[in-house]
Design an enzyme around this catalytic site. Structure first.
Site, mmCIF file in Angstrom:
data_model
loop_
_atom_site.group_PDB
_atom_site.id
_atom_site.type_symbol
_atom_site.label_atom_id
_atom_site.label_comp_id
_atom_site.label_asym_id
_atom_site.label_seq_id
_atom_site.Cartn_x
_atom_site.Cartn_y
_atom_site.Cartn_z
ATOM 1 N N GLN A 160 1.577 3.581 2.254
ATOM 2 C CA GLN A 160 2.397 3.712 3.053
ATOM 3 C C GLN A 160 2.921 2.676 3.685
ATOM 4 O O GLN A 160 3.137 2.235 4.799
ATOM 5 C CB GLN A 160 1.578 4.691 4.496
ATOM 6 C CG GLN A 160 1.547 6.278 4.138
ATOM 7 C CD GLN A 160 2.876 6.788 4.201
ATOM 8 O OE1 GLN A 160 3.889 6.240 4.644
ATOM 9 N NE2 GLN A 160 2.997 7.997 3.458
ATOM 10 N N SER A 161 3.390 1.846 2.741
ATOM 11 C CA SER A 161 4.062 0.395 2.942
ATOM 12 C C SER A 161 5.298 0.290 3.883
ATOM 13 O O SER A 161 6.259 0.761 3.508
ATOM 14 C CB SER A 161 4.101 -0.424 1.748
ATOM 15 O OG SER A 161 4.719 -1.706 1.939
ATOM 16 N N ASN A 162 5.347 0.048 4.950
ATOM 17 C CA ASN A 162 6.588 -0.033 5.917
ATOM 18 C C ASN A 162 7.446 -1.409 5.307
ATOM 19 O O ASN A 162 8.531 -1.325 5.249
ATOM 20 C CB ASN A 162 6.175 -0.612 7.262
ATOM 21 C CG ASN A 162 5.390 0.361 7.909
ATOM 22 O OD1 ASN A 162 5.790 1.647 8.090
ATOM 23 N ND2 ASN A 162 4.226 -0.044 8.273
ATOM 24 N N ALA A 210 0.673 -1.124 0.125
ATOM 25 C CA ALA A 210 0.028 0.197 -0.109
ATOM 26 C C ALA A 210 0.881 1.253 -0.152
ATOM 27 O O ALA A 210 2.088 1.159 0.150
ATOM 28 C CB ALA A 210 -1.021 0.098 1.177
ATOM 29 N N ALA A 227 7.695 -1.953 2.144
ATOM 30 C CA ALA A 227 8.202 -1.545 0.881
ATOM 31 C C ALA A 227 9.479 -0.655 1.513
ATOM 32 O O ALA A 227 10.671 -0.845 0.679
ATOM 33 C CB ALA A 227 7.376 -0.765 0.034
#
Ligand code: PLP
Length: 358
Positions: free
Chosen positions: A96-98, A94, A100
């Site tokens: 705000q992917s942590n 998503a 990623a």
């Protein structure tokens, strides 16, 4: 504090932990995190809630690019990528992917190129949400970032990109969303061992373990690890997206695949997989009142930072269930802090905070 049979079972736990270490040592792993992470009491929170003694397992302190749970998974995933001769990493998440962000950092550290596909699951056009927080860090780490509409088949998109890179002479390696496959889940098999040894070392009997569950690799790894050491710890995932039956099925399937991959003949008990999905609110990544109260309470009683999407909703579940007496028969409950505070900067207006005073 401990009785004779507890001491014996602690010895057995330690010996089963050693066996599990040996089973895990057969898999390639690169060192990316600061491990073991601390296990700390949350005494002011415990006092405020009046239930069991609450502890926090600090996987927000794994070290890589401000930390979080994906780092443990990436230690196994990136080693597999290296073993396969990859020079390029592709993953998705998503906005705000942590996951990623930690993948971008791991790729940078290992000298690999990183391509990130971000799915717009919330429809927000807030500049902080789409450019700050984790997205800022993805770009700082040198990853390319591209956006896809909500509902896109992200696995197909990653596959398409992999084929394109392959035909241009690169060697891509695709990491699924959240790093949740049997390879990544090994990171949490190892965490279950780490936590059990830590508790044994300080004579602590952990009754319950609670954490936010999303793409399911964290919980699946913990379920598998706890089963391998025949632990009595009751594990509970607090869902952030899917309904309970779907979430539990995802965790169960991945736990059994992880156990098979581990290759020790372990069978996963369906009853060991428990998720409570009552704290999702309007949807993935959408703030709830309970999350806001929980994040502020922990910031102000323990000086700890949690995030709006995962750990904050997990905490809301922990706090609400503690107040309702759900853990009434337990003495020690650990909250696994899966990190994510970088996402706070993507949600700056969510917490209705007071402005400057005169
Ligand atoms: C990804 C993530 C989770 C959920 O872990 P899964 O393995 O995807 O279930 C929880 N908390 C944070 C902060 C995360 O980034």
């Amino acid at each position: 504090m401990t009785e004779v049979h507890d001491e014996q079972s602690a010895e057995l736990t330690v010996s089963l932990c050693k066996d599990l270490s040996i089973a895990l040592a057969r898999f390639p792993k690169v060192r990316l995190g600061h491990l073991p992470t601390p296990l700390e009491p949350m005494d002011r929170l415990s006092e405020a809630l009046g239930g069991p003694r609450l502890w926090v397992k600090r996987d927000d302190c794994t070290g890589l690019s401000s930390g979080g749970n994906k780092t443990r998974k990436l230690e196994y995933l990136m080693a597999d990528a290296q073993a396969q001769g990859a020079d390029t990493i592709i993953t998705q998440g998503a906005t705000q992917s942590n996951h990623a962000r930690q993948t971008a950092a791991a790729a940078a550290k290992l000298g690999m190129t990183c391509h990130i596909l971000l799915e717009d699951r919330t429809g927000s056009n807030d500049p902080s949400y789409i450019l700050n927080g984790n997205v800022l860090m993805d770009r700082l780490h040198g990853a390319t970032v591209s956006k896809r509409a909500g509902g896109t088949d992200m696995n197909a998109e990653m596959q398409r990109l992999a084929e394109e890179l392959l035909s241009n002479g690169h060697t891509p390696y695709v990491i699924p969303g959240g790093g949740s496959n049997p390879i990544g889940a090994l990171g949490y098999v190892n965490c279950a061992r780490e936590l059990a040894e830590q508790a044994a070392n300080i004579g602590l009997k952990i009754d319950g373990l609670v954490h936010a569950t999303g793409s399911s690799g964290t919980q699946a790894g913990l379920v598998t690890g706890l089963a391998a050491i025949r632990s009595n710890i009751q594990l509970l995932g607090i869902g952030v997206r899917a309904p309970q039956d779907k979430q539990e099925q995802m965790v169960y399937d991945l736990a059994q695949h992880t156990a098979d991959y581990l290759g020790t003949g372990l069978q996963i008990d369906r009853a060991a997989v428990r998720a409570n999905c009552d704290y999702v609110g309007p949807g993935y990544g959408m703030p709830t009142e309970g999350m806001k109260r929980a994040v502020k309470l922990l910031a102000q009683t323990e000086g700890l930072l949690f995030d709006p999407v995962y750990s904050g909703k997990g905490l809301d579940g922990l706090i609400d269930l503690t107040r309702k007496g759900h853990f009434g028969h337990m003495e020690n409950v650990v909250f696994l802090h899966t990190g994510g505070s970088a996402a706070l900067f993507g949600y700056p207006d969510t917490f209705d905070l007071p402005g400057y005073t005169d």
